[in-house]
Design a protein around this motif. Structure first.
Motif, PDB file in Angstrom:
ATOM      1  N   PRO A   1      40.452  40.759  36.162  1.00  0.00           N
ATOM      2  CA  PRO A   1      38.896  41.035  36.300  1.00  0.00           C
ATOM      3  C   PRO A   1      38.174  40.433  37.291  1.00  0.00           C
ATOM      4  O   PRO A   1      37.116  40.644  37.762  1.00  0.00           O
ATOM      5  N   ARG A   2      38.876  39.109  38.140  1.00  0.00           N
ATOM      6  CA  ARG A   2      38.173  38.587  39.226  1.00  0.00           C
ATOM      7  C   ARG A   2      38.152  39.650  40.420  1.00  0.00           C
ATOM      8  O   ARG A   2      37.460  39.432  41.164  1.00  0.00           O
ATOM      9  N   HIS A   3      39.126  40.619  40.451  1.00  0.00           N
ATOM     10  CA  HIS A   3      39.464  41.361  41.547  1.00  0.00           C
ATOM     11  C   HIS A   3      38.878  42.846  41.190  1.00  0.00           C
ATOM     12  O   HIS A   3      38.582  43.573  41.995  1.00  0.00           O
ATOM     13  N   LEU A   4      39.122  43.240  39.993  1.00  0.00           N
ATOM     14  CA  LEU A   4      38.978  44.753  39.690  1.00  0.00           C
ATOM     15  C   LEU A   4      37.932  44.879  38.718  1.00  0.00           C
ATOM     16  O   LEU A   4      37.783  44.513  37.688  1.00  0.00           O
TER      17      LEU A   4
ATOM     18  N   GLU B   1      42.103  33.232  45.577  1.00  0.00           N
ATOM     19  CA  GLU B   1      41.331  33.284  46.965  1.00  0.00           C
ATOM     20  C   GLU B   1      40.546  34.401  46.814  1.00  0.00           C
ATOM     21  O   GLU B   1      39.767  34.387  48.106  1.00  0.00           O
ATOM     22  N   ALA B   2      40.321  34.978  45.952  1.00  0.00           N
ATOM     23  CA  ALA B   2      39.331  36.057  45.868  1.00  0.00           C
ATOM     24  C   ALA B   2      37.885  35.510  46.099  1.00  0.00           C
ATOM     25  O   ALA B   2      37.118  36.230  46.935  1.00  0.00           O
TER      26      ALA B   2
ATOM     27  N   LEU C   1      33.042  35.045  49.706  1.00  0.00           N
ATOM     28  CA  LEU C   1      32.121  34.208  50.225  1.00  0.00           C
ATOM     29  C   LEU C   1      32.353  34.402  51.716  1.00  0.00           C
ATOM     30  O   LEU C   1      31.189  34.278  52.234  1.00  0.00           O
ATOM     31  N   ALA C   2      33.392  34.535  52.472  1.00  0.00           N
ATOM     32  CA  ALA C   2      33.508  34.673  53.723  1.00  0.00           C
ATOM     33  C   ALA C   2      32.626  36.167  54.009  1.00  0.00           C
ATOM     34  O   ALA C   2      31.850  35.869  55.043  1.00  0.00           O
TER      35      ALA C   2
ATOM     36  N   HIS D   1      32.113  34.887  40.178  1.00  0.00           N
ATOM     37  CA  HIS D   1      32.424  33.937  40.868  1.00  0.00           C
ATOM     38  C   HIS D   1      31.438  32.939  41.386  1.00  0.00           C
ATOM     39  O   HIS D   1      31.762  31.765  41.601  1.00  0.00           O
ATOM     40  N   PHE D   2      30.157  33.330  41.324  1.00  0.00           N
ATOM     41  CA  PHE D   2      29.166  32.274  41.732  1.00  0.00           C
ATOM     42  C   PHE D   2      28.313  31.967  40.771  1.00  0.00           C
ATOM     43  O   PHE D   2      27.743  30.820  40.443  1.00  0.00           O
TER      44      PHE D   2
END
Length: 325
Positions: free
Chosen positions: A27-30, A143-144, A149-150, A183-184
């Motif tokens: 779920p962090r990526h998808l 690393e997601a 963030l970048a 994420h944030f």
């Protein structure tokens, strides 16, 4: 025809397997998954018999049980509900270009024909997204956040923070608001993360340069050159964020710490090796003020030669001050 999709990652099979097999991190990526939680007593790893509670947008929650687990090539899990059994397979295949990820979904049971009619098109879109996303950056899911963030820092550096909402920001960096929240947290938390990146890098840069150089004044000169190089991209964002602190925005406390206090501590520590603590603290604050003032004027008038001359004059003044102490 059952839904199926494939995509290739430019990575060895073992590395892609670490991403595909870490199902609770999907779920962090998808965006096709809201939540994947290991069932009680099952842990979070993957082995035959382990079960996971899965929630996906617009679909009823389901419990999937792993029925095949063959690292680093295959895992299959199955969800059972009245009238239909759903089987989802994940197969990794080494190729001369990296590793291919093949996904497929199959329905069986009395209600399977109806499910195929209603769900095939949507499921096909979802697994195409999953295959593409999981192979796009075959690195650990942890690393997601850094990659996201970048993108946020680069977007803010190019366009400024202004009153950009999380929804607008998500669209600009190619993600969803849900992923930013995951994420944030809040918009203020996003800004805090951005501040930590651009300000934290400066504080670390100061310490690293002075540790590497035998001559502290040469290290100072290199710090100025690197600061100017970074300022061409990040200084407008830096000064915009500083205005947030001046107006006491919710993230102001963190701003003051990383934009002023942390760098004052680092410069004070360096000067204290050559003079008294009180004198070191004064020189640290003067150094920070001169450097930022010159960066500010350089961004406005573009006079690098004049700024460099001013830094040279300031360096001479500091040498004299330290020799007299």
């Amino acid at each position: 025809m059952s839904p199926n999709a494939a995509a290739t990652a430019a990575a060895p099979i073992e590395r892609l397997w670490t991403v595909v097999s870490d199902v609770t991190a999907w779920p962090r990526h998808l965006d096709t998954f809201d939540e994947i939680v290991a069932a009680a007593g099952n842990g979070s790893g993957g082995e035959v018999g382990r079960r996971f509670r899965v929630r996906q947008p617009g679909l009823p929650a389901a419990t999937y049980e792993i029925t095949e687990w063959s690292p680093p090539t295959t895992f299959t899990w199955v969800a059972r509900s009245p009238g239909v059994v759903t089987t989802a397979a994940h197969i990794l295949i080494p190729t001369d270009r990296g590793t291919e990820l093949a996904l497929s979904v199959e329905w069986r049971g009395p209600l399977a024909p109806l499910v195929r009619l209603l769900a095939t098109r949507r499921t096909q879109r979802m697994i195409e997204i999953e295959a593409t996303t999981l192979t796009r950056s075959p690195s650990p899911m942890g690393e997601a956040r850094d990659a996201l963030l970048a993108g946020i820092v680069n977007h803010y550096a190019a366009r400024g923070v202004r009153d950009t909402s999380l929804r607008t920001l998500a669209s600009a960096v190619g993600t969803s608001q849900r992923m930013l929240n995951y994420h944030f947290g809040s918009r203020e938390d996003v800004l805090t993360a951005v501040i930590d990146v651009i300000a934290g890098q400066q504080a670390r840069q100061i310490g690293a340069l002075f540790a590497q150089a035998a001559d502290p004044f040469e290290a100072g000169r290199r710090n100025w050159d690197e600061t100017v190089a970074g300022a061409q991209v990040f200084a407008p964002l830096w000064f915009e964020l500083a205005s947030h602190a001046m107006h006491d925005t919710p993230s102001a406390g963190r701003l003051r710490e990383v934009m002023v206090a942390a760098q004052l501590r680092e410069f004070t520590r360096l000067y204290a090796e050559h003079t008294t603590p009180g004198h070191a603290a004064s020189l640290a604050r003067l150094t920070l003020a001169v450097g930022r003032g010159l960066v500010f004027s350089l961004l406005l008038d573009g006079d690098r030669v004049g700024a460099d001359r001013a830094i040279s004059e300031f360096t001479t003044m500091v040498r004299r001050a330290l020799s007299d102490s």
